[in-house]
Design a protein around this motif. Structure first.
Motif, PDB file in Angstrom:
ATOM      1  N   GLN A 120     -11.449   0.325   1.193  1.00  0.00           N
ATOM      2  CA  GLN A 120     -12.610  -0.206   1.768  1.00  0.00           C
ATOM      3  C   GLN A 120     -13.548   0.476   2.638  1.00  0.00           C
ATOM      4  O   GLN A 120     -14.366  -0.215   3.137  1.00  0.00           O
ATOM      5  CB  GLN A 120     -12.161  -1.672   2.527  1.00  0.00           C
ATOM      6  CG  GLN A 120     -11.456  -2.624   1.505  1.00  0.00           C
ATOM      7  CD  GLN A 120     -10.729  -3.615   2.151  1.00  0.00           C
ATOM      8  OE1 GLN A 120     -10.943  -3.872   3.390  1.00  0.00           O
ATOM      9  NE2 GLN A 120     -10.211  -4.402   1.400  1.00  0.00           N
ATOM     10  N   MET A 163      -3.341   2.830   2.844  1.00  0.00           N
ATOM     11  CA  MET A 163      -3.377   1.586   3.705  1.00  0.00           C
ATOM     12  C   MET A 163      -4.856   0.749   3.901  1.00  0.00           C
ATOM     13  O   MET A 163      -4.563  -0.517   4.069  1.00  0.00           O
ATOM     14  CB  MET A 163      -2.854   2.041   5.215  1.00  0.00           C
ATOM     15  CG  MET A 163      -1.492   2.258   5.018  1.00  0.00           C
ATOM     16  SD  MET A 163      -0.876   1.759   6.951  1.00  0.00           S
ATOM     17  CE  MET A 163      -1.809   3.081   7.832  1.00  0.00           C
ATOM     18  N   LEU A 164      -5.778   1.590   3.869  1.00  0.00           N
ATOM     19  CA  LEU A 164      -7.060   0.838   3.999  1.00  0.00           C
ATOM     20  C   LEU A 164      -7.756   0.561   2.605  1.00  0.00           C
ATOM     21  O   LEU A 164      -8.707  -0.237   2.753  1.00  0.00           O
ATOM     22  CB  LEU A 164      -7.874   1.712   4.658  1.00  0.00           C
ATOM     23  CG  LEU A 164      -7.529   2.098   6.221  1.00  0.00           C
ATOM     24  CD1 LEU A 164      -8.356   3.044   6.823  1.00  0.00           C
ATOM     25  CD2 LEU A 164      -7.650   0.670   7.137  1.00  0.00           C
ATOM     26  N   GLU A 165      -6.936   1.093   1.310  1.00  0.00           N
ATOM     27  CA  GLU A 165      -7.173   0.205   0.133  1.00  0.00           C
ATOM     28  C   GLU A 165      -8.603   0.301  -0.019  1.00  0.00           C
ATOM     29  O   GLU A 165      -9.512  -0.560  -0.572  1.00  0.00           O
ATOM     30  CB  GLU A 165      -6.859  -1.201   0.254  1.00  0.00           C
ATOM     31  CG  GLU A 165      -5.466  -1.504   0.617  1.00  0.00           C
ATOM     32  CD  GLU A 165      -5.248  -2.936   0.931  1.00  0.00           C
ATOM     33  OE1 GLU A 165      -5.969  -3.832   0.605  1.00  0.00           O
ATOM     34  OE2 GLU A 165      -3.843  -3.344   1.023  1.00  0.00           O
ATOM     35  N   PRO A 195       0.745  -1.213  -0.184  1.00  0.00           N
ATOM     36  CA  PRO A 195      -0.092  -0.019   0.139  1.00  0.00           C
ATOM     37  C   PRO A 195       0.825   1.253   0.042  1.00  0.00           C
ATOM     38  O   PRO A 195       0.472   2.217  -0.499  1.00  0.00           O
ATOM     39  CB  PRO A 195      -0.832  -0.097   1.273  1.00  0.00           C
ATOM     40  CG  PRO A 195      -0.409  -1.453   1.872  1.00  0.00           C
ATOM     41  CD  PRO A 195       0.301  -2.014   0.976  1.00  0.00           C
TER      42      PRO A 195
END
Lengths: 808, 211
Positions: free
Chosen positions: B145, B141-143, B61
């Protein structure tokens, strides 16, 4: 005893009196217990022994009583017995309960005596109590029951403690230090066993000790029994000294993992003690056996763990028995491993550790709490019982005291432990980044306590094969006493003296979590750049595999998608919400104007600083009124519908718990509301509507999405959405929360989030998705104090948490 | 050792490099081999595309940030010296370094490591991690979602927790305090048993320890 209390109590006479009375009561009870136990142990009608086998006894009894009655009836017709005493009917369960009750009362008692619990660790006190009880029984002339029966110990007393340890094992530090732990556990224990066994044999051969009949193999067997660090003792003592996480996990991990080594060595030497020699072939077989025992144990545990996780996926309709699955599967894992003579302890640990992330994502909040508290309760009782029984068993004997043997044992154990730790650390430090300092080494060496496992293993020895069994037992008991009393009592002052780093009390913050993940990614990236498959590379791979395949199978619903960070964040917010509510009725005022409002009742006890600083959103009055009206109307309606109580739905529980508090809060809230309406500009979110019991019913505990979020700068209207799971109500008041329903997953964080699962019974608060809310807004801390309060269990909030923060 | 020496001689200014970064000759050789492996066109410089060719890095990420950290501002290529210098941040801390205030802070001291990590957050290099930057990090980092609001609330909370001087951003000083016990270490350690400098050097270990 009451006199001593008088001398020691600095507090007022009233509490002294209370304490004195309580102790007196316990003494009387103790006497009664002892006499009953003593009486029970002596044969009454015919020769009956006291341990286990209630069935045999009862049949015996009935048979004999029957014959008695027959003979009686031939003589006279007795008067009809109006009241009769039949102790033997209930003897076994009664005794068991009595012991457990005794253990618990003792535990209670210790904490009442002011200074005692800080000087002497609990384990010591419990052993002393055991000694007392044993002594009293003996004085009463009865035979002391052999309570620390190996079967009882290994099958009933030990599993809860190990399961508790394994389920709440902090995975991350454990895995980070796994190399060190394994070194200590395997190599260290082997070293200890051979060193002690070998030197003891040498000593025995010295003339003049009258011990020359002790051969090499029994000595080695003895060495292997006594060299294993005991998890029960370590837990009991280390729990009280609050040492830093690294040392704790090192010693504790070692005590858990050395079980495999102990099992193999014990069986190896026991097998061949008869034959009298061990060939190299046997050694090779031993090594293979070790691998099978440890890996097999772990495999068995992992299989059961996965089964448990899979089962928990489907329990959404039968929440009441969810905890049962956790316990039963784990126990079956232990028993299955023991069946094959694999390492039961490792099976339990593996089972608990494997099942935890998935089970926690699946089961409800209440079940999670239940699991936690049951495990703690059982392990605590077990531990207490073990120590008391140790004391009783000491009194029971039989003993064969041999000065040489015993003293050499004690000295050798200490010496070998120190040498082992120092030597191993020297080697280990070459591979570690965070080196172990001398202080650390000292604590690791000093913290190697022996306990009841050693005693039970010794007890298991065959009397015929090992004529010196009693001597061994005496030595084992002495060693246990030495480590528990001397080392246990002095370790705390030594820790303070050496200024060893203590456990961090700071809670995990979101910052830390973000940085941890960031660093993981960073290091994985660097590893990739360097082209190396290192620690992070594999961890990353495992995580991806986990996410892609495993979680889909084992976690119900959509929750497996939620990233760890979000889940963590939810949990934190949630926790804070509860803290806020519990501490002050939930009203938060902006720090700018504490003087204008005199809310004596609202004194937040422990408001986290971050929360106190947050600016609160400001609403226009009209909006506020709107909100209040909506809340009230909706909640009033819904309340009327949810009257039925169904045992299987757990819905009404929070209602019952919080109702009284509720009424009080209701009162306060109404007052508050009045005051708040006076302050036009600074009003925070409306006070909780008086009819919040229904909100209470909402399984907020399992639905973190329903909490609020405080942002520094936003405007807009919080809307509360209450979506009833019951089909009747179409009302919905939009809740401020902008979080969409997300699944909760867990990567060892032990969370409580649950998605908005419609299968949950009862009132549920579903957050609205962003679209419905005008602008994602958050509520003040004032949310629904009653709501929060009624949630979850009112566990002690200052409870020591396991590694992961867990909702109180 | 012969091969090591010959490789070393190929690298210009290698003595200075070793002095500055503290790597041993064996390390330098290993890194050089890796550098050459990455540098497919043998230009002696690495470009972002070369880094991007590492597949696993693409999945990371924050991969692009890491790549960016190798390039000094304004430069488009990375030569071997910069490569090594950046990686030098990850050497284990020298405990016995005499505290000489006149010398500049060595590259692998704790402060430098933290600063390196800080700079990964702080892309515009203004010395503070602003809310927007934090949001970017979270987003990557949380991609994708999570919703924007969730991200924003997390960012807010993060800043609230760490921000002591209330400027709504996290400065380096505040950043340092975050991990409890302040012992954040980024360390990259070469194993004791050094292999020949092949592409997949399996002897290196990378650790991050937080105490």
């Amino acid at each position: 005893m009451s006199v001593r209390v008088a001398l020691h109590s600095p507090t007022g006479s009233r509490s002294f009196l209370e304490r004195g009375l309580l102790l007196l009561v316990m003494l009387i009870f103790l006497e009664g217990t002892v006499l009953t136990l003593g009486a029970a142990s002596s044969p009454d009608i015919s020769a009956q022994d006291n341990t286990g086998g209630g069935h045999d006894r009862r049949d015996d009894h009935r048979g004999i009583a029957g014959s008695h009655e027959h003979t009686n009836y031939t003589y006279t017709k007795k008067a009809f017995p109006v009241l009769s005493l039949d102790y033997h009917h209930i003897q076994v369960p009664f005794e068991i309960s009595l012991w457990v009750l005794l253990a618990s009362l003792m535990k209670l008692g210790f904490h009442l005596i002011p200074r005692l619990s800080s000087i002497v660790p609990e384990s010591c006190l419990l052993i002393v109590v055991g000694l007392l009880v044993g002594g009293l029984i003996k004085l009463a002339g009865e035979e002391v029951p052999p309570v620390l029966d190996s079967n009882l110990f290994f099958l009933c007393l030990l599993p809860p403690i190990i399961l508790d340890a394994g389920y709440f094992l902090p995975i991350r530090p454990f895995m980070e230090n796994i190399g060190t732990i394994l070194m200590f556990a395997v190599v260290g224990t082997l070293w200890n066993a051979f060193f002690v066994g070998g030197l003891l044999y040498a000593v025995c051969q010295i003339e003049g000790t009258y011990l020359s009949q002790v051969e090499l193999l029994p000595c080695l067997l003895f060495g292997s029994i006594i060299s294993a660090v005991d998890p029960v003792a370590v837990l009991a003592v280390f729990e009280e000294i609050h040492i830093n996480e690294l040392l704790h996990i090192l010693v504790f991990g070692e005590s858990l993992l050395n079980d495999a080594v102990t099992v193999v060595l014990y069986h190896l030497f026991e097998e061949y003690s008869g034959a009298g020699e061990v060939t190299p072939m046997d050694v090779v077989l031993g090594v293979i056996c070790f691998l099978i025992v440890s890996l097999g144990g772990i495999a068995v545990g992992a299989i059961y763990g996965i089964l448990a996780a899979f089962t928990s996926r489907f329990t959404s309709h039968t929440r009441v028995i969810e905890p049962l699955f956790v316990f039963v599967y784990s126990y079956m894992a232990y028993l299955s491993a023991e069946m094959f003579h694999l390492s039961g302890i490792m099976a339990l640990i593996a089972c608990g550790a494997v099942m935890r992330p998935y089970v926690e994502a699946n089961i409800s909040h209440k079940s999670h709490t239940t699991v936690k508290y049951f495990l703690k309760m059982w392990s605590s009782v077990s531990e207490t019982l073990i120590f008391i029984f140790l004391g009783v068993a000491t009194v029971a004997g039989p003993h064969a005291w041999n000065w040489t043997f015993v003293s050499v044992t004690v000295i050798l154990c200490l010496v070998s432990r120190v040498i082992g730790v120092v030597g191993l650390t020297f080697i280990i430090n070459k591979f570690r980044i965070v080196k172990l300092t001398t202080k650390d080494q000292f604590i690791v060496a000093y913290g190697g306590l022996r306990g009841a496992i050693a005693f039970s293993l010794g007890y298991l020895l065959d009397k015929d094969l090992f004529p010196m069994r009693t001597m061994f037992l005496t030595a084992i008991i002495t060693e246990i006493f030495f480590t528990v009393f001397v080392q246990g009592m002095t370790i705390k002052p030594l820790v303070d003296l050496l200024a060893v780093k203590k456990k961090q009390e700071a809670k995990r913050s979101i910052n830390e979590e973000i940085h941890t993940q960031f660093l993981d990614h960073l290091l994985t990236g660097i590893e990739d750049i360097c082209g190396h498959y290192g620690h992070h590379h594999w961890k990353d791979k495992l995580n991806r595999f986990n996410k892609k395949y495993i979680k889909k199978c084992l976690i119900a619903g959509e929750r497996y998608k939620e990233p760890q960070l979000i889940a963590f964040y939810h949990k934190m917010e949630f926790k804070q919400a509860i803290e806020l509510v519990e501490s002050g009725g939930g009203v938060k005022l902006p720090s700018a104007m504490p003087s204008q409002v005199s809310m004596q009742n609202i004194q937040p006890k422990k408001l986290p600083p971050a929360v106190a600083e947050r600016a609160l959103p400001q609403f226009t009055k009209g909006r506020e009124e709107e909100i209040r009206k909506i809340l009230r109307s909706n909640l009033q309606k819904t309340r009327q519908r949810l009257r039925s109580y169904n045992r299987h739905t757990l819905v009404a529980d929070p209602f019952e718990d919080g109702w009284n508090d509720f009424l009080l809060k209701k009162q306060r809230m109404i007052e508050l509301e009045k005051k708040m309406t006076e302050m036009s500009n600074y009003l925070t979110v409306p006070a909780a509507p008086p009819d919040s019991p229904t909100m209470c019913r909402a399984r907020l505990a399992s639905d973190p999405n329903a909490f609020y979020n405080i942002k520094a700068s936003s405007e807009g209207v919080p809307t509360i959405q209450v979506d009833l799971a019951s089909p009747q109500s179409p009302d919905s008041v939009n809740m401020l929360n902008e979080f969409s329903k997300r699944g909760a997953t867990d990567q060892g964080l032990g969370q409580r989030e649950g998605a908005t699962r419609d299968e949950d019974q009862g009132l549920m608060m579903k957050p609205s998705s962003a679209g419905k809310v005008e602008k994602g807004e958050e509520d003040g801390g004032n949310k629904n104090p009653g709501l929060m309060r009624c949630l979850s269990d009112p566990g002690p909030s200052n409870e020591d948490e396991e590694d992961e923060p867990f909702l109180p | 050792m012969g091969s090591t020496n010959s490789t070393l001689s190929k690298i210009p200014n290698v003595e200075e490099l070793m002095q500055e970064t503290g790597f041993t000759p064996a390390h330098i050789v290993r890194l050089y081999d890796r550098f050459e492996a990455l540098d497919k066109e043998k230009t002696g410089h690495l470009r972002p595309q070369d880094f991007g060719a590492i597949n696993r890095l693409a999945m990371n990420p924050i991969g692009d940030r890491i790549i960016g950290a190798f390039f000094s501002p304004g430069q488009e290529t990375v030569d071997f010296h910069s490569f090594v210098r950046t990686l030098a941040h990850f050497r284990p801390v020298d405990k016995k370094r005499p505290k000489d205030p006149s010398m500049p802070e060595p590259v692998n001291s704790r402060t430098s490591k933290l600063k390196f990590a800080f700079q990964l957050y702080d892309q515009d290099k203004d010395g503070k991690i602003s809310r927007a930057e934090l949001l970017q990090v979270l987003r990557s980092m949380l991609e994708m979602q999570v919703t924007e609001e969730q991200l924003e609330s997390i960012a807010d909370r993060t800043i609230q927790e760490a921000d002591l001087d209330k400027d709504d951003a996290i400065s380096f000083e505040e950043f340092r305090k975050v991990p409890p016990a302040r012992a954040l270490r980024l360390t990259y350690q070469h194993g004791a048993f050094a292999a020949q400098g092949t592409q997949n050097t399996k002897t290196c270990k990378v650790h991050a320890h937080r105490k």
